[in-house]
Design a protein around this motif. Structure first.
Motif, mmCIF file in Angstrom:
data_model
loop_
_atom_site.group_PDB
_atom_site.id
_atom_site.type_symbol
_atom_site.label_atom_id
_atom_site.label_comp_id
_atom_site.label_asym_id
_atom_site.label_seq_id
_atom_site.Cartn_x
_atom_site.Cartn_y
_atom_site.Cartn_z
ATOM 1 N N PHE A 256 0.835 -1.209 0.000
ATOM 2 C CA PHE A 256 0.000 0.000 0.000
ATOM 3 C C PHE A 256 0.868 1.258 0.000
ATOM 4 O O PHE A 256 0.597 2.209 -0.749
ATOM 5 N N VAL A 257 1.898 1.282 0.836
ATOM 6 C CA VAL A 257 2.777 2.453 0.890
ATOM 7 C C VAL A 257 3.446 2.676 -0.470
ATOM 8 O O VAL A 257 3.469 3.793 -0.994
ATOM 9 N N ASP A 258 3.989 1.618 -1.047
ATOM 10 C CA ASP A 258 4.682 1.741 -2.337
ATOM 11 C C ASP A 258 3.734 2.232 -3.426
ATOM 12 O O ASP A 258 4.140 2.973 -4.332
ATOM 13 N N MET A 259 2.479 1.819 -3.358
ATOM 14 C CA MET A 259 1.492 2.228 -4.353
ATOM 15 C C MET A 259 1.083 3.689 -4.167
ATOM 16 O O MET A 259 0.858 4.422 -5.140
ATOM 17 N N THR A 260 1.014 4.136 -2.915
ATOM 18 C CA THR A 260 0.436 5.440 -2.613
ATOM 19 C C THR A 260 1.415 6.591 -2.784
ATOM 20 O O THR A 260 1.009 7.707 -3.147
ATOM 21 N N VAL A 261 2.700 6.365 -2.529
ATOM 22 C CA VAL A 261 3.681 7.458 -2.583
ATOM 23 C C VAL A 261 3.681 8.170 -3.938
ATOM 24 O O VAL A 261 3.578 9.412 -3.991
ATOM 25 N N PRO A 262 3.787 7.471 -5.068
ATOM 26 C CA PRO A 262 3.756 8.199 -6.352
ATOM 27 C C PRO A 262 2.416 8.868 -6.623
ATOM 28 O O PRO A 262 2.371 9.905 -7.299
ATOM 29 N N GLN A 263 1.330 8.316 -6.108
ATOM 30 C CA GLN A 263 0.027 8.950 -6.275
ATOM 31 C C GLN A 263 -0.019 10.276 -5.518
ATOM 32 O O GLN A 263 -0.581 11.264 -5.997
ATOM 33 N N ALA A 264 0.586 10.295 -4.321
ATOM 34 C CA ALA A 264 0.627 11.523 -3.531
ATOM 35 C C ALA A 264 1.452 12.601 -4.240
ATOM 36 O O ALA A 264 1.097 13.790 -4.230
ATOM 37 N N GLU A 265 2.555 12.192 -4.845
ATOM 38 C CA GLU A 265 3.394 13.148 -5.583
ATOM 39 C C GLU A 265 2.625 13.754 -6.751
ATOM 40 O O GLU A 265 2.694 14.964 -7.006
ATOM 41 N N LYS A 266 1.882 12.914 -7.451
ATOM 42 C CA LYS A 266 1.073 13.392 -8.568
ATOM 43 C C LYS A 266 -0.019 14.348 -8.079
ATOM 44 O O LYS A 266 -0.304 15.376 -8.718
ATOM 45 N N LEU A 267 -0.600 14.024 -6.954
ATOM 46 C CA LEU A 267 -1.682 14.839 -6.405
ATOM 47 C C LEU A 267 -1.160 16.172 -5.868
ATOM 48 O O LEU A 267 -1.867 17.180 -5.904
ATOM 49 N N GLY A 268 0.069 16.154 -5.352
ATOM 50 C CA GLY A 268 0.639 17.379 -4.806
ATOM 51 C C GLY A 268 0.442 17.532 -3.316
ATOM 52 O O GLY A 268 0.440 18.659 -2.795
ATOM 53 N N VAL A 269 0.292 16.405 -2.608
ATOM 54 C CA VAL A 269 0.166 16.448 -1.145
ATOM 55 C C VAL A 269 1.386 15.788 -0.522
ATOM 56 O O VAL A 269 2.118 15.047 -1.176
ATOM 57 N N ILE A 270 1.578 16.048 0.760
ATOM 58 C CA ILE A 270 2.708 15.491 1.500
ATOM 59 C C ILE A 270 2.181 14.464 2.493
ATOM 60 O O ILE A 270 1.330 14.778 3.334
ATOM 61 N N LEU A 271 2.665 13.242 2.392
ATOM 62 C CA LEU A 271 2.280 12.210 3.357
ATOM 63 C C LEU A 271 2.975 12.507 4.681
ATOM 64 O O LEU A 271 4.180 12.794 4.701
ATOM 65 N N PRO A 272 2.254 12.446 5.795
ATOM 66 C CA PRO A 272 2.752 12.942 7.085
ATOM 67 C C PRO A 272 3.720 11.985 7.787
ATOM 68 O O PRO A 272 3.485 11.552 8.920
ATOM 69 N N ASP A 273 4.817 11.654 7.135
ATOM 70 C CA ASP A 273 5.810 10.767 7.722
ATOM 71 C C ASP A 273 7.195 11.257 7.321
ATOM 72 O O ASP A 273 7.625 11.060 6.179
ATOM 73 N N PRO A 274 7.916 11.893 8.238
ATOM 74 C CA PRO A 274 9.243 12.424 7.890
ATOM 75 C C PRO A 274 10.254 11.343 7.540
ATOM 76 O O PRO A 274 11.274 11.623 6.907
ATOM 77 N N ASP A 275 9.980 10.095 7.953
ATOM 78 C CA ASP A 275 10.911 8.999 7.679
ATOM 79 C C ASP A 275 10.588 8.253 6.390
ATOM 80 O O ASP A 275 11.242 7.260 6.056
ATOM 81 N N LEU A 276 9.586 8.717 5.669
ATOM 82 C CA LEU A 276 9.175 8.044 4.434
ATOM 83 C C LEU A 276 10.181 8.339 3.325
ATOM 84 O O LEU A 276 10.359 9.497 2.928
ATOM 85 N N LYS A 277 10.860 7.310 2.831
ATOM 86 C CA LYS A 277 11.840 7.509 1.752
ATOM 87 C C LYS A 277 12.071 6.185 1.039
ATOM 88 O O LYS A 277 11.823 5.102 1.581
ATOM 89 N N TRP A 278 12.553 6.270 -0.191
ATOM 90 C CA TRP A 278 12.825 5.095 -1.002
ATOM 91 C C TRP A 278 14.111 4.429 -0.545
ATOM 92 O O TRP A 278 15.125 5.076 -0.326
ATOM 93 N N ASN A 279 14.048 3.102 -0.385
ATOM 94 C CA ASN A 279 15.217 2.324 -0.002
ATOM 95 C C ASN A 279 15.662 1.525 -1.222
ATOM 96 O O ASN A 279 15.019 0.537 -1.598
ATOM 97 N N GLU A 280 16.735 1.967 -1.841
ATOM 98 C CA GLU A 280 17.202 1.342 -3.074
ATOM 99 C C GLU A 280 17.566 -0.116 -2.864
ATOM 100 O O GLU A 280 17.315 -0.978 -3.716
ATOM 101 N N GLU A 281 18.159 -0.416 -1.727
ATOM 102 C CA GLU A 281 18.600 -1.781 -1.455
ATOM 103 C C GLU A 281 17.414 -2.733 -1.328
ATOM 104 O O GLU A 281 17.442 -3.850 -1.847
ATOM 105 N N ARG A 282 16.380 -2.306 -0.624
ATOM 106 C CA ARG A 282 15.198 -3.155 -0.447
ATOM 107 C C ARG A 282 14.275 -3.122 -1.649
ATOM 108 O O ARG A 282 13.465 -4.024 -1.854
ATOM 109 N N GLY A 283 14.325 -2.042 -2.410
ATOM 110 C CA GLY A 283 13.393 -1.891 -3.514
ATOM 111 C C GLY A 283 11.999 -1.517 -3.039
ATOM 112 O O GLY A 283 11.012 -1.748 -3.742
#
Length: 344
Positions: A256-283
């Motif tokens: 769900f998180v992986d699906m929602t992050v790009p949708q939020a970027e497209k929408l122009g809102v900020i998801l309320p989690d300062p630790d939310l970031k892409w982990n290249e190693e985990r994918g």
């Protein structure tokens, strides 16, 4: 609305089970033989059907899960239903009314699936309003603005899609078949919610602020929708072994998180989690741990709207008693007329 398998399917042990199906051993066979056939069916990724032999624990697990799912659909009509009369246009009223009607249909499909296991719909409803059975924690939060309607469509129905699409392949036939129709409609609801938010984000500063506020309030409860973490989920291991569930709570939450992050970027809102970031190693995206203590409080009945939701469901059940009595009387008269016609 399409109907799921009818509520008259007999429960285990009734005379109608004298002729097993799909090669399942009979009721008279030793439990070890029945269990072996059951496990073989599961291993071959085939469906268990209502007349097949099944362990009591499998039946009980299904009744618990399907009932909670059905209750969630019915209780879930309330948060958005409150906005039907206050929606800003006739188009938005019609969309919202249709969605609430869909949720009622989902409850019907699921209660019917539970009845194929021998559960009684009246008893399930009574257990809900007595507090003996649960529904999804997400519906115990208030809808403060019309933006909440859009965020529920985007977050809540999006989370439901992640959780419920795998249930189309669940090992119990009536449940899986009911979920096919449910998932198609949930997908449509998710798109409706996102379209509403896109429209608001193209509006005024006040509308954009309203959307961001709703996102801030609904993000964490939406992550909790998938249930507790895997190491604190006592039912998951058995449900996975029986292929009732196909993925763990944490796997679905990550999806769900992986699906929602790009949708939020497209929408122009900020998801309320300062630790939310892409982990290249985990994918996958890393994200903060939800407040599991809050989840326990809400599930145990101490959420913002728990008492209100159940009170409304109880009132609706009591006020609708005359309708149920009238339906039973009408069915009895119709059956009597058919019998008289057959005799004549």
């Amino acid at each position: 609305m399409q109907q799921t398998p009818g509520p008259e399917t007999p429960a285990q042990g009734t005379p109608a089970q004298e002729t097993p199906v799909q090669g399942t051993p009979s009721e008279e066979a030793p439990d070890s033989v029945n269990m072996s056939a059951f496990e073989d069916t599961i291993a071959r990724d085939q469906r268990i059907e209502p007349r097949d032999w099944m362990p009591d624990a499998y039946r009980a697990t299904l009744v618990r899960q399907i009932a909670q799912h059905a209750h969630s659909e019915i209780i879930g009509m309330q948060p958005e239903g409150e906005w039907i009369t206050r929606a800003p246009s006739l188009r938005r009223k019609a969309i919202l009314f249709a969605k609430v009607q869909d949720e009622a249909g989902h409850g019907l499909y699921l209660y019917s699936a539970a009845e194929t296991l021998g559960a009684d719909r009246t008893d399930l409803t009574q257990r809900l309003i007595d507090g003996r059975q649960k529904y999804s924690s997400i519906f115990n939060y208030p809808t403060r603005t019309f933006a909440d309607v859009g965020v529920i469509g985007w977050f809540v129905d999006g989370a439901a899609i992640c959780n419920q699409v795998p249930l189309c392949r669940t090992s119990y036939g009536p449940y899986g078949r009911a979920m096919v129709r449910v998932c198609k409609e949930e997908s449509f609801h998710q798109r409706q919610g996102y379209e509403l938010l896109l429209t608001m984000m193209r509006g005024t500063d006040a509308q954009r602020a309203m959307v961001q506020d709703a996102v801030d309030r609904w993000w964490w409860p939406s992550l909790m929708m998938f249930g507790p973490p895997d190491d604190d989920s006592p039912n998951s291991a058995r449900s996975m072994a029986w292929k009732i569930k196909r993925h763990t709570n944490d796997e679905l939450r990550q999806r769900f998180v992986d699906m929602t992050v790009p949708q939020a970027e497209k929408l122009g809102v900020i998801l309320p989690d300062p630790d939310l970031k892409w982990n290249e190693e985990r994918g996958h995206h890393d994200f903060s741990t939800p407040d599991w203590d809050e989840l326990k409080r809400v599930v145990s009945g101490d959420g913002p709207c728990n008492a209100e939701r159940v009170a409304r469901r109880r009132a609706a059940h009591e006020e609708g008693a005359w309708v149920r009595r009238a339906a039973v009387a009408h069915a009895a008269k119709r059956t009597a007329r058919l019998r008289e016609g057959a005799v004549a």
